[in-house]
Design an enzyme around this catalytic site. Structure first.
Site, PDB file in Angstrom:
ATOM      1  N   HIS A  41      14.405   5.075   4.066  1.00 21.75           N
ATOM      2  CA  HIS A  41      14.030   6.172   3.602  1.00 21.75           C
ATOM      3  C   HIS A  41      15.038   6.721   2.249  1.00 21.75           C
ATOM      4  O   HIS A  41      14.387   7.369   1.409  1.00 21.75           O
ATOM      5  CB  HIS A  41      12.694   6.969   4.034  1.00 21.75           C
ATOM      6  N   GLY A  53      11.461   0.218  -0.314  1.00 24.49           N
ATOM      7  CA  GLY A  53      12.240  -0.245   0.341  1.00 24.49           C
ATOM      8  C   GLY A  53      12.085  -1.409   0.015  1.00 24.49           C
ATOM      9  O   GLY A  53      11.314  -2.258   0.438  1.00 24.49           O
ATOM     10  N   GLN A  78      -4.961   0.775   5.129  1.00 23.05           N
ATOM     11  CA  GLN A  78      -3.911   0.364   5.206  1.00 23.05           C
ATOM     12  C   GLN A  78      -4.022  -1.161   6.446  1.00 23.05           C
ATOM     13  O   GLN A  78      -3.161  -1.141   6.949  1.00 23.05           O
ATOM     14  CB  GLN A  78      -2.615   0.359   4.233  1.00 23.05           C
ATOM     15  N   LYS A  90      12.754  -4.365   1.889  1.00 19.39           N
ATOM     16  CA  LYS A  90      12.102  -4.688   3.615  1.00 19.39           C
ATOM     17  C   LYS A  90      10.744  -4.369   3.631  1.00 19.39           C
ATOM     18  O   LYS A  90      10.399  -6.450   3.698  1.00 19.39           O
ATOM     19  CB  LYS A  90      12.900  -3.357   4.725  1.00 19.39           C
ATOM     20  N   ASP A  91       9.785  -4.023   2.783  1.00 21.66           N
ATOM     21  CA  ASP A  91       8.650  -4.424   2.432  1.00 21.66           C
ATOM     22  C   ASP A  91       8.158  -5.350   0.728  1.00 21.66           C
ATOM     23  O   ASP A  91       7.966  -5.327   0.698  1.00 21.66           O
ATOM     24  CB  ASP A  91       7.346  -4.182   2.174  1.00 21.66           C
TER      25      ASP A  91
HETATM   26  O1  PAF Z   1       5.666   1.458   2.892  1.00 24.63           O
HETATM   27  C1  PAF Z   1       5.117   1.770   3.276  1.00 24.63           C
HETATM   28  O2  PAF Z   1       5.792   2.847   3.657  1.00 24.63           O
HETATM   29  C2  PAF Z   1       3.808   2.306   2.953  1.00 24.63           C
HETATM   30  O3  PAF Z   1       2.973   0.901   2.452  1.00 24.63           O
HETATM   31  C3  PAF Z   1       3.563   3.011   1.299  1.00 24.63           C
HETATM   32  C4  PAF Z   1       3.598   2.280   0.013  1.00 24.63           C
HETATM   33  C5  PAF Z   1       3.989   4.014   1.646  1.00 24.63           C
HETATM   34  C6  PAF Z   1       2.102   2.388   1.410  1.00 24.63           C
HETATM   35  O4  PAF Z   1       1.009   4.078   2.484  1.00 24.63           O
END
Ligand code: PAF
Length: 280
Positions: free
Chosen positions: A37, A147, A61, A149-150
């Protein structure tokens, strides 16, 4: 650094900045911040006049309540890190502030949001789009930092940005890895030292697969078999896909950009770890 909890306060603060002609960078996070981050925040600070970092553990989510419950919460340490990185605003709202009413909007961008994580965690990307679209509308950023990573998340959000006609620039940032090769993740703090060492094999095996010179299916099987052979690791899926659409490919000629996306269960709890590797 300002710590803001209310949407209206965030909006009026940013309106002032806009009136001064200042550019705004947004780094959406769920907290439990780490060096990955920090790299996004530093990049935003270097490219914008004002950097807003949102810290919000978004319930919509998470399709697994236990996953949400055990997600690390470290607000104080997060704010310290953000201050060190030079962020101007931390936006840390409550769930009630963001969702005074249940969010009933649906977002659908197949195949980006229906394969892999989308198939394993129904509703996950809908929840991501709900919160990210809200954050975009509160901040109206010039640039938004995510990122890599995702990897799949970025592909889905790109589709949403196009769909909603938003003007912002998406800035994907490289995966930051521990010395062992393990991709940095907030979930890594839930691993024991031993599990952390074992988890480093995920990237090692994927990297080995780069030099196999094998067919797509053989490369796939090499990664899955070699990771599953390690005690404490179990592959949930490994998909070799078109790097833009995330559609499955069967030959290396099928797409201009190709990535392998993986999710692995690690340890006895178990902790779900995701990573990816670029083949092309
Ligand atoms: O990647 C994340 O940490 C989350 O999916 C995000 C983009 C902050 C949305 O809650």
């Amino acid at each position: 650094m300002l710590i803001i909890n209310k949407i209206s306060e965030l909006q009026s603060q940013l309106q002032n900045e806009r009136q001064k002609g200042h550019s705004i960078g947004l780094v959406p996070t769920m907290g439990a911040l780490h060096e990955g981050h920090a790299s996004l925040v530093r990049r935003s600070v270097s490219e914008n006049d004002v950097t807003v970092v949102s810290i919000f553990l978004n319930p919509t989510q998470f399709n697994d309540k236990k996953d949400l419950e055990r997600y690390p919460r470290t607000l104080e340490a997060d704010c310290k890190l953000l201050e060190q990185c030079g962020a101007q605003i931390a936006f840390a709202p409550s769930v009630e502030e963001i969702y005074p009413e249940p969010d009933t909007r649906t977002f659908s961008y197949p195949p980006t949001d229906s394969v892999m994580e989308g198939a394993m965690r129904p509703g996950h990307f809908n929840g991501v789009c709900q919160i990210v679209s809200k954050l975009f509308s509160y901040t109206n950023p010039d640039r938004a930092y995510f990122g890599e990573k995702d990897y799949q998340q970025i592909a889905v959000i790109r589709r949403m940005v196009t769909d909603l006609g938003l003007k912002l620039i998406m800035v994907p940032c490289p995966v930051i890895r521990e010395e062992s090769g393990l991709a940095m993740s907030s979930r890594n703090t839930l691993l024991t030292d031993e599990e952390r060492a074992i988890a480093a094999n995920i990237y090692r095996v994927m990297k080995e697969s780069l030099s196999l010179n094998a067919m797509v299916s053989e490369t796939h099987d090499y990664v899955v078999d070699n990771i599953n052979a390690i005690e404490g690791l179990e592959v949930q899926y490994f998909s070799i896909v078109d790097g833009d659409t995330l559609a499955d490919i069967t030959s290396w000629e099928d797409a201009e950009s190709i990535v392998g996306c993986i999710t692995v269960f690690c340890g006895s709890k178990p902790i779900r770890l995701i990573d990816h590797i670029r083949y092309k």
